[in-house]
Design a protein around this motif. Sequence first.
Motif: not given
Length: 358
Positions: A189-194
Amino acid sequence: MSPLVIAVDAMGGDHAPGVLVEGAAIARERFPQVRFLFFGDEAKIAPLVKGQALLSDCAEIVHTATAISADEKPGVAMRRGKGTSMWLACEAVRDGTAQAAVSAGNTGALMAIAMFLLRTSPAINRPAIASFVPTMRGESVMLDLGANVGCDERNLVEFAFMGAAFARASLGLPKPRVALLNIGTEDLKGNEAVRGAAQLLRDTPDLPFEFTGFIEGNGIAQGQVDVIVSDGFAGNIALKTQEGTARLVSAYLAATFRRSIWSKLGYLLARPALQALRERLDPNRYNGGAFLGLNGLVVKSHGGTNAVGFAAAIGIAADLALSGFVTRILEDLKRVAPADSIGGEAPGAVEQEVAEKS
């Protein structure tokens, strides 16, 4: 006991300088070693200081007739702010005259001036604003609360280290539990940065905190972790949502107790418990956002706070200064790979970005 000097922008905020001087006196009860440098209009500040017995031997006033207004844009404050009470307070930290600065003035102007005068610490790409949020288990630290709208994985990792050090200094937690704010707790889950930040933290040996992975928004109030890490966009929304929900619950309770004669009688019986709840949720108890990641300590107080709230902001500054926060962060971040190997932003870029805003 070595003295600790706190520089106060005595002209910043909605109720300056009266509330600020009163708040300093309250803070002195908890920190008897603190001395204050008040920057501002001496004619207004001196009588107030004289009226506070606790400040009789620990306050010095540095006169300046100019102050930054509440609606001053950061770029304008940078160009015209030199010599103002806010500028001089931050300058005192830079020059070593004070160990921390506290202001209830314009947030954008304070961030711009603090970054210009103090610069970001080595190995820190972006500073972050950190503060406390109430939870079912007590208090947690949350950052970033608005300094950075967008962040990469390196920024989030740095925030995790800074937030953990903040929790150790202010909450006395030897090994805080740290989590990244996300839309789910699953690894994918989440975007690439997270997701990248999570992987980097998992791969870092001997972390000075316990990294627990991801936390969803509903886990913040439950007190699932001690430190919640986010970019400034999501963090600011989460904080404001929590504050709005607290007001909504208070409004619902008030309306419920006004509904009938029986509910009014019930209010009389429940009044002590409701007063305790009101005090528990009082935003002044959690007042003070620390600018973390600079070569010095600066704490932003809410502009409309009362004396108790400003004393809380001074308390944050004192706790961080006494813990050796700035030095400790540099030591902790040596555990992480250099920024250029992760794709972090070059130090100094944010200072330039803020300075150019007008």
